[in-house]
Design an enzyme around this catalytic site. Structure first.
Site, PDB file in Angstrom:
ATOM      1  CG  ASP A 104     -28.488 -16.675 -74.647  1.00  0.00           C
ATOM      2  OD1 ASP A 104     -27.349 -16.823 -73.842  1.00  0.00           O
ATOM      3  OD2 ASP A 104     -28.282 -17.139 -75.741  1.00  0.00           O
ATOM      4  CD  GLU A 169     -23.147 -20.709 -75.608  1.00  0.00           C
ATOM      5  OE1 GLU A 169     -22.434 -21.254 -76.170  1.00  0.00           O
ATOM      6  OE2 GLU A 169     -24.403 -20.828 -75.434  1.00  0.00           O
TER       7      GLU A 169
HETATM    8 ZN    ZN Z   1     -24.493 -22.533 -72.299  1.00  0.00          ZN
END
Ligand code: ZN
Ligand code: NAG
Ligand code: NAG
Length: 448
Positions: A104, A169
């Site tokens: 992401d 994340e």
């Molecule tokens: Zn990162």
């Protein structure tokens, strides 16, 4: 948890009748092919709030297939696929190494970019512009390109190498890396060491991180007697809150002074930043001007290095920043412990007593890179989840001579820097995969 698919691919080129076809097709190892694959990954829009996780997963799986790596797609959380790849070592008894990355990226304000953020445009200087070019699609692809190089050279790993491509994340990692590290799948992987992302450096020395600062997102709230805006009296909510803010500002200045004076690095100081102030009495016509409100609150983003005693720090908050005697309360919106599950600071030893660190350092130097003294990462990365459970993890992105533009407009990475990073990873992965000592799979050996 759902195992979506699990495959073991065979190397087509091993089949002699296909050998000619393989050779005749476009040279997959040429620089232009390497850059095209990076662009392809960057062009998949995996920005929050609607990351195209399946497209990213399919792309990684196709790369794994071309490299004959084993692959598995796992949905610990629905619609958030995590891809796990395996390059099996010749000695399956040796604990494995995990190369971690997230798929992401953070959102973009497209109109503020010079080139569209998901076009992966290459300018005349060879700079590739895209969200994720630094954080961290570069790293995810460089791992694979390094493996392609090693395979081309005939190298076979002794120790198993895993690669993870995890979601989420950028929104905290709870549904990504944390789910992975808590899973049976991870237990079975028998991981001894984790490599995860670091940060670019503007000079010629790479950065490596052995710990993260822990977020302590604090909200303090004051109450006080409401009253006429024209009256001077004690114990208003605003006055109560402002006394705290003055104290917080003094603390912030003392930490910032140490950073400015070069006595500590960004990772070593406690950062304290006001992120919101909320008070007043509102009507559809706006704030009421002649009324002192009965409540006022402030949000503060605090990051503490692992050396900080969080209990003592919280006492300071309770006594100085939100004292009950001033009618104040506080709560944490997020609080990561600086300690691991064994009660030790969640820190990976980065010196000659940790063989993984030695291998990393030597490999970087041997591949022609320079490495700055290891530091503490200013924010929290997925590496935290591994260190929290006692696994040694180092944050490292081979990006030097590059302005740090992660989460900023016009994030870019130069082609040459990207290609050099692949050489660096090839050296690191080769060193890790060749290391044949029977290491322990937990950090216990390297305790402080
Ligand atoms: Zn990162
Ligand atoms: C493919 O390109 C690489 C790097 O440019 C080169 O080393 C290799 O010899 C080439 N292989 C073939 C089959 O042309
Ligand atoms: C705290 O609240 C009480 C009850 O409203 C009030 O009597 C007292 O003056 C307040 N003290 C301060 C310091 O605001």
């Amino acid at each position: 948890m759902k195992i979506v698919n699990s495959k073991h691919f065979f190397h087509l080129c091993f089949l002699s009748f296909l050998f000619f076809t393989c050779k005749a097709s476009q040279n997959q190892s040429s620089s232009s092919s390497i850059i095209s694959r990076f662009q392809e990954y960057l062009q998949i829009n995996t920005a929050h709030p609607n990351p195209r996780y399946y497209e990213a997963a399919d792309f990684i799986l196709s790369q794994a297939e071309s490299l004959s790596l084993e692959s598995q797609t796992i949905e610990f959380v629905e619609n958030k696929p995590l891809v796990l790849l395996k390059w099996p070592g010749k000695d399956p008894k040796l604990p494995a190494v995990l190369l971690s990355s997230h798929t992401d990226v953070v959102p973009v304000e497209s109109h503020k970019w010079t080139h569209p953020p998901f076009a992966a445009h290459i300018d005349s200087d060879g700079n590739i512009y895209a969200r994720g070019s630094q954080d961290m699609k570069s790293v995810g692809m460089q791992y694979l390109e390094a493996i392609r190089k090693l395979k081309d050279s005939g190298f076979e790993p002794t120790r198993t190498i895993y690669l993870s491509y995890v979601p989420d994340e950028e929104i905290g990692g709870r549904d990504g890396a944390e789910k992975l590290v808590e899973s049976d799948v991870f237990q079975k992987m028998n991981v001894a060491f984790v490599l995860d992302e670091g940060m670019p450096s503007a000079d010629d020395k790479y950065r490596a991180y052995y710990a993260d600062r822990s977020p302590m997102w604090l909200v303090i709230k004051a109450t006080g007697a409401p009253g006429h805006g024209a009256r001077l009296y004690d114990n208003t909510a605003m006055e109560n809150l402002l006394k705290s803010i003055e104290s917080i500002r003094r603390f912030r200045a003392s930490e910032f002074d140490m950073l400015k004076a070069g006595l500590k690095t960004t990772g070593e100081v406690i950062s304290v930043n006001l992120v919101f102030l909320k008070s007043g009495t509102q009507t559809p016509a706006g704030f009421v001007m002649n009324l002192q409100p009965s409540e006022a609150e402030a949000g503060i983003d605090i990051r503490v290095p692992p050396t900080v005693d969080q209990d003592a720090f919280e006492r300071r908050i309770a006594e100085e920043w939100a004292p009950a005697s001033r009618n104040m309360t506080y709560e944490f919106k997020e609080k990561f412990s600086t300690l691991d599950i064994f009660g030790k600071p969640a820190v990976t030893i980065a010196d000659s007593s940790n063989p993984w660190w030695v291998l990393l350092e030597e490999a970087v130097l041997n591949a022609g890179g320079k490495l700055e003294k290891p530091d503490i990462f200013r924010g929290a990365t997925d590496a935290s989840f591994f260190r929290q459970r006692g696994f040694p993890a180092v944050g490292f992105s081979p990006i030097a001579n590059t302005p740090g533009l992660a989460h900023d407009h016009n994030e870019f990475l130069n082609q040459q820097e990207y290609l050099k990073g692949i050489e660096i990873y090839a050296a690191i992965i080769k060193a890790f995969a060749s290391y044949a000592e029977q290491t322990e799979s937990k950090a216990s050996k390297y305790e402080l």
